[in-house]
Scaffold this motif. Structure first.
Motif, mmCIF file in Angstrom:
data_model
loop_
_atom_site.group_PDB
_atom_site.id
_atom_site.type_symbol
_atom_site.label_atom_id
_atom_site.label_comp_id
_atom_site.label_asym_id
_atom_site.label_seq_id
_atom_site.Cartn_x
_atom_site.Cartn_y
_atom_site.Cartn_z
ATOM 1 N N PRO A 50 36.470 37.185 50.897
ATOM 2 C CA PRO A 50 35.816 36.252 49.978
ATOM 3 C C PRO A 50 36.853 35.455 49.188
ATOM 4 O O PRO A 50 37.836 36.003 48.710
ATOM 5 C CB PRO A 50 35.020 37.176 49.051
ATOM 6 N N HIS A 89 53.319 35.102 54.025
ATOM 7 C CA HIS A 89 53.918 35.982 53.021
ATOM 8 C C HIS A 89 54.071 37.395 53.582
ATOM 9 O O HIS A 89 55.111 38.036 53.407
ATOM 10 C CB HIS A 89 53.044 35.993 51.763
ATOM 11 N N MET A 142 50.640 48.242 52.771
ATOM 12 C CA MET A 142 49.421 47.472 52.608
ATOM 13 C C MET A 142 48.409 47.828 53.699
ATOM 14 O O MET A 142 47.237 48.059 53.399
ATOM 15 C CB MET A 142 49.752 45.985 52.683
ATOM 16 N N SER A 193 46.998 51.161 52.953
ATOM 17 C CA SER A 193 46.060 51.256 51.828
ATOM 18 C C SER A 193 44.671 50.750 52.224
ATOM 19 O O SER A 193 43.666 51.210 51.682
ATOM 20 C CB SER A 193 46.596 50.517 50.598
ATOM 21 N N LYS A 243 45.443 51.368 44.544
ATOM 22 C CA LYS A 243 46.611 51.022 45.369
ATOM 23 C C LYS A 243 46.367 49.769 46.177
ATOM 24 O O LYS A 243 47.246 48.927 46.318
ATOM 25 C CB LYS A 243 46.930 52.178 46.319
ATOM 26 N N LEU A 244 45.157 49.661 46.741
ATOM 27 C CA LEU A 244 44.838 48.484 47.552
ATOM 28 C C LEU A 244 44.851 47.222 46.684
ATOM 29 O O LEU A 244 45.419 46.194 47.066
ATOM 30 C CB LEU A 244 43.472 48.648 48.225
ATOM 31 N N ALA A 291 48.358 46.208 45.975
ATOM 32 C CA ALA A 291 49.004 45.579 47.132
ATOM 33 C C ALA A 291 48.513 44.140 47.292
ATOM 34 O O ALA A 291 49.301 43.230 47.557
ATOM 35 C CB ALA A 291 48.722 46.371 48.400
ATOM 36 N N LEU A 292 47.212 43.922 47.083
ATOM 37 C CA LEU A 292 46.645 42.585 47.253
ATOM 38 C C LEU A 292 47.134 41.619 46.183
ATOM 39 O O LEU A 292 47.322 40.439 46.431
ATOM 40 C CB LEU A 292 45.113 42.657 47.232
ATOM 41 N N LYS A 303 49.911 41.284 44.975
ATOM 42 C CA LYS A 303 51.251 40.740 45.243
ATOM 43 C C LYS A 303 51.197 39.539 46.170
ATOM 44 O O LYS A 303 52.193 38.861 46.365
ATOM 45 C CB LYS A 303 52.123 41.827 45.877
ATOM 46 N N MET A 304 50.038 39.278 46.778
ATOM 47 C CA MET A 304 49.926 38.149 47.699
ATOM 48 C C MET A 304 49.910 36.841 46.917
ATOM 49 O O MET A 304 49.397 36.795 45.805
ATOM 50 C CB MET A 304 48.627 38.250 48.519
ATOM 51 N N LEU A 358 46.689 35.183 44.741
ATOM 52 C CA LEU A 358 45.655 36.148 44.394
ATOM 53 C C LEU A 358 45.901 36.722 43.000
ATOM 54 O O LEU A 358 46.917 37.358 42.769
ATOM 55 C CB LEU A 358 45.593 37.298 45.405
ATOM 56 N N GLU A 364 40.588 42.187 43.236
ATOM 57 C CA GLU A 364 39.517 43.168 43.063
ATOM 58 C C GLU A 364 38.353 42.833 44.012
ATOM 59 O O GLU A 364 37.800 43.713 44.671
ATOM 60 C CB GLU A 364 39.060 43.099 41.612
ATOM 61 N N ILE A 384 38.365 41.108 46.797
ATOM 62 C CA ILE A 384 38.700 41.333 48.198
ATOM 63 C C ILE A 384 38.718 42.828 48.501
ATOM 64 O O ILE A 384 38.242 43.267 49.551
ATOM 65 C CB ILE A 384 40.053 40.665 48.545
#
Lengths: 199, 199
Positions: A19, A32, A44, A47, B10-11, B14-15, B17-18, B21, B27, B29
């Motif tokens: 989304p 990236h 990643m 996770s 954790k997920l 990790a997200l 850092k993209m 985002l 959150e 995603i």
């Protein structure tokens, strides 16, 4: 002519389904990831798998959990005397962020929506009835959304829970903090007036 | 108080850092991934690992590739007589999308930037020199960015390649298509005037 290599194409396709990610941002994130150190990319991917594997639902409240009871139901500091009913686990995150609630939750898993074929039997309402019969909370707060489905669900639950002689409340609706009266919609202004409190 | 379960936390981390985002979209995603069917989540995790494993760089041009030669260098329909120099593999994607170029590329891997300690020896310039000596292309197009690093790199390369008696060109700068003169910045307008062409 393929613009990306096969594996890049696949990653971009997977990301585009998320989304809020359009083709440009999916491409940007994919490149990236390509530049990430091996260990971070692995972390990643891991996770994502871990979330799908390890997350269950709390048997009591329906919140996300990695054990049978979630971290809120299992926390002895949280008052079991006050239950807040929400539609989704994400709603719990919002309320927890506000730090304004110290009780426990009950997740319905959605809202009543006859048009979409969602009736009381599709939500965790039977579990709620069984739960309040045993725990007899001092108060039940209904925190469903303020759209028509959420309002319908709130009315339905209020009637149901009052039969059990419970104190039932609904969270307040009014002007969001930091907003201007000038830009508020009519329904919100009406709700804010109806819900006025002495100062 | 933890708001998420450990694996969700954790997920989301990790997200976040993209690129592009923020906390909210990460959150969103993460919760979306949680709701995905098992197979799709697995496919996504796998595609991240696959990208890191299978992507190498084309030995000739430096583009992303899953073999020794990328799909462009390996395509017999692409003219080897015209080489377009770009900073990054992502730039190739942009040019390929335009379908306006049928030659081959050379990826520098960045632009000259003395302040960041990037000198000619850190870019794939030696490879470029060796390549043009062997292949003697009819034209070399310099398509570095139009920022100061890109312009410096273009000047440096132009001088270097002219010594080899090659035809060297730079892509055009001017008003972007579909834009208004009124809103264009001064430098772009100046460049557009300097680069005027007879019609």
């Amino acid at each position: 002519m393929e613009k990306y290599t096969k594996s890049m194409g696949k990653l971009i396709q997977a990301l585009r389904k998320m989304p809020g990610l359009g083709p440009k941002s999916a491409e940007r994130i994919a490149f990236h990831i390509l530049r990430l150190p091996h260990s971070e990319a692995k972390a990643m991917a891991y996770s994502i798998l871990k979330v799908k594997e390890s997350i269950k639902f709390c048997k009591l409240c329906g919140n996300l959990s990695e054990d049978d009871a979630c971290s809120i139901c299992g926390n002895p500091k949280r008052s079991k005397d006050i239950i807040c009913i929400v539609q989704q686990p994400t709603d719990i995150v919002s309320i927890e962020k506000s730090s304004a609630f110290q009780g426990v939750y009950h997740v319905l898993g959605g809202a009543l929506s006859p048009l979409d074929g969602v009736g009381p039997e599709n939500l965790r309402i039977r579990e709620l009835q069984a739960r309040v019969k045993v725990s007899r909370p001092k108060e039940v707060i209904i925190a469903t959304d303020s759209d028509s489905e959420g309002e319908t669900t709130a009315l339905y639950l209020a009637r149901l829970l009052k039969k059990e002689k419970l104190k039932v409340t609904r969270i307040a609706y009014g002007l969001p903090m930091g907003s201007n009266l000038e830009y508020a919609d009519q329904v919100t202004v009406a709700k804010a007036l109806q819900g006025r409190v002495p100062v």
